[in-house]
Design a protein around this motif. Structure first.
Motif, mmCIF file in Angstrom:
data_model
loop_
_atom_site.group_PDB
_atom_site.id
_atom_site.type_symbol
_atom_site.label_atom_id
_atom_site.label_comp_id
_atom_site.label_asym_id
_atom_site.label_seq_id
_atom_site.Cartn_x
_atom_site.Cartn_y
_atom_site.Cartn_z
ATOM 1 N N PHE A 140 15.528 15.838 114.596
ATOM 2 C CA PHE A 140 16.943 15.914 114.919
ATOM 3 C C PHE A 140 17.160 15.223 116.261
ATOM 4 N N ARG A 141 18.426 14.953 116.560
ATOM 5 C CA ARG A 141 18.755 14.406 117.868
ATOM 6 C C ARG A 141 20.084 14.975 118.334
ATOM 7 N N GLN A 142 20.238 14.963 119.651
ATOM 8 C CA GLN A 142 21.476 15.465 120.240
ATOM 9 C C GLN A 142 21.854 14.591 121.416
ATOM 10 N N ALA A 143 23.020 13.978 121.302
ATOM 11 C CA ALA A 143 23.567 13.160 122.380
ATOM 12 C C ALA A 143 24.471 14.030 123.246
ATOM 13 N N PRO A 144 24.705 13.642 124.496
ATOM 14 C CA PRO A 144 25.559 14.442 125.385
ATOM 15 C C PRO A 144 26.928 14.668 124.773
ATOM 16 N N GLY A 145 27.350 15.925 124.762
ATOM 17 C CA GLY A 145 28.673 16.268 124.272
ATOM 18 C C GLY A 145 28.800 16.296 122.762
ATOM 19 N N LYS A 146 27.674 16.109 122.070
ATOM 20 C CA LYS A 146 27.715 16.099 120.610
ATOM 21 C C LYS A 146 26.811 17.183 120.045
ATOM 22 N N GLU A 147 27.058 17.521 118.790
ATOM 23 C CA GLU A 147 26.224 18.500 118.121
ATOM 24 C C GLU A 147 24.878 17.878 117.736
ATOM 25 N N ARG A 148 23.897 18.756 117.572
ATOM 26 C CA ARG A 148 22.594 18.293 117.117
ATOM 27 C C ARG A 148 22.736 17.776 115.685
ATOM 28 N N TYR A 159 14.354 15.885 118.856
ATOM 29 C CA TYR A 159 13.607 17.112 118.651
ATOM 30 C C TYR A 159 12.875 17.083 117.308
ATOM 31 N N CYS A 160 11.666 17.596 117.289
ATOM 32 C CA CYS A 160 11.020 17.867 116.014
ATOM 33 C C CYS A 160 11.107 19.372 115.749
ATOM 34 N N ALA A 161 11.046 19.727 114.474
ATOM 35 C CA ALA A 161 11.206 21.124 114.098
ATOM 36 C C ALA A 161 10.437 21.405 112.814
ATOM 37 N N ALA A 162 9.988 22.636 112.682
ATOM 38 C CA ALA A 162 9.272 23.079 111.490
ATOM 39 C C ALA A 162 10.248 23.757 110.540
ATOM 40 N N HIS A 163 10.237 23.299 109.294
ATOM 41 C CA HIS A 163 11.236 23.713 108.315
ATOM 42 C C HIS A 163 10.900 25.051 107.660
ATOM 43 N N SER A 164 11.922 25.848 107.443
ATOM 44 C CA SER A 164 11.771 27.115 106.740
ATOM 45 C C SER A 164 11.861 26.855 105.238
ATOM 46 N N PRO A 165 10.818 27.169 104.467
ATOM 47 C CA PRO A 165 10.826 26.864 103.039
ATOM 48 C C PRO A 165 12.036 27.430 102.311
ATOM 49 N N GLY A 166 12.555 26.654 101.384
ATOM 50 C CA GLY A 166 13.667 27.109 100.574
ATOM 51 C C GLY A 166 15.032 26.838 101.160
ATOM 52 N N SER A 167 15.071 26.266 102.353
ATOM 53 C CA SER A 167 16.348 26.013 103.002
ATOM 54 C C SER A 167 16.693 24.529 102.947
ATOM 55 N N ASP A 168 17.971 24.224 103.101
ATOM 56 C CA ASP A 168 18.391 22.833 103.124
ATOM 57 C C ASP A 168 17.723 22.093 104.273
ATOM 58 N N TYR A 169 17.258 20.900 104.019
ATOM 59 C CA TYR A 169 16.477 20.192 105.030
ATOM 60 C C TYR A 169 17.339 19.512 106.084
ATOM 61 N N TYR A 170 18.645 19.352 105.823
ATOM 62 C CA TYR A 170 19.479 18.543 106.697
ATOM 63 C C TYR A 170 20.245 19.364 107.737
ATOM 64 N N THR A 171 20.089 20.675 107.719
ATOM 65 C CA THR A 171 20.805 21.513 108.677
ATOM 66 C C THR A 171 19.826 22.152 109.656
ATOM 67 N N ALA A 172 20.241 22.224 110.909
ATOM 68 C CA ALA A 172 19.364 22.756 111.944
ATOM 69 C C ALA A 172 19.011 24.223 111.698
ATOM 70 N N TYR A 173 19.889 24.935 111.008
ATOM 71 C CA TYR A 173 19.644 26.351 110.767
ATOM 72 C C TYR A 173 18.454 26.584 109.832
ATOM 73 N N ALA A 174 18.004 25.537 109.174
ATOM 74 C CA ALA A 174 16.906 25.652 108.219
ATOM 75 C C ALA A 174 15.542 25.543 108.876
ATOM 76 N N TYR A 175 15.508 25.460 110.195
ATOM 77 C CA TYR A 175 14.255 25.230 110.904
ATOM 78 C C TYR A 175 13.940 26.405 111.815
ATOM 79 N N ASP A 176 12.677 26.833 111.738
ATOM 80 C CA ASP A 176 12.276 28.036 112.459
ATOM 81 C C ASP A 176 11.771 27.745 113.870
ATOM 82 N N TYR A 177 11.095 26.630 114.048
ATOM 83 C CA TYR A 177 10.451 26.338 115.328
ATOM 84 C C TYR A 177 10.879 24.954 115.802
ATOM 85 N N TRP A 178 11.075 24.853 117.111
ATOM 86 C CA TRP A 178 11.573 23.618 117.717
ATOM 87 C C TRP A 178 10.726 23.240 118.922
ATOM 88 N N GLY A 179 10.597 21.925 119.126
ATOM 89 C CA GLY A 179 10.016 21.451 120.360
ATOM 90 C C GLY A 179 11.053 21.423 121.461
#
Length: 124
Positions: free
Chosen positions: A37-45, A95-115
């Motif tokens: 994922f990525r996040q620019a200043p003033g924008k959502e991830r 950011y890299c993130a580890a995905h929670s199985p069974g969740s949509d891959y394109y939303t940040a809420y689907a990821y359990d762990y973040w760098g």
């Protein structure tokens, strides 16, 4: 728990390339699908790309398709993001993130762990 550490960010001119790395430790890395994922200043991830646990499937945001490539080396517990033909609008913290199985891959809420993220700045 999975600990993730990104590296490889920096300043690059438009049209240039960078390769980001995400090193994992803790629980077995190879069982996790991974996302960038990525996040620019003033924008959502925002979603950049996804790779399955085996590396056999990858998905990308339309904005980076054809320019960015995700790969992984499970023996090294590392996932990569190769970024080519960079544009100023690619400037963000990545950011890299580890995905929670069974969740949509394109939303940040689907990821359990973040760098902690790594800054990429593309100058025009």
């Amino acid at each position: 728990q999975v600990q993730l550490v990104e590296s490889g960010g920096g300043l690059v001119q438009a049209g240039g390339s960078l390769r980001l790395s995400c090193a994992a430790s803790g629980r077995t890395f190879s069982v996790y699908a991974m996302g960038w994922f990525r996040q620019a200043p003033g924008k959502e991830r925002e979603f950049v790309g996804f790779i399955s646990w085996s590396g056999g499937s990858t998905y990308y945001a339309d904005s980076v398709k054809g320019r960015f490539t995700i790969s992984r080396d499970n023996a090294k517990n590392t996932v990569y993001l190769q970024m080519n033909s960079l544009k100023p609008e690619d400037t963000a913290v990545y950011y890299c993130a580890a995905h929670s199985p069974g969740s949509d891959y394109y939303t940040a809420y689907a990821y359990d762990y973040w760098g902690q993220g790594t800054q990429v700045t593309v100058s025009s």
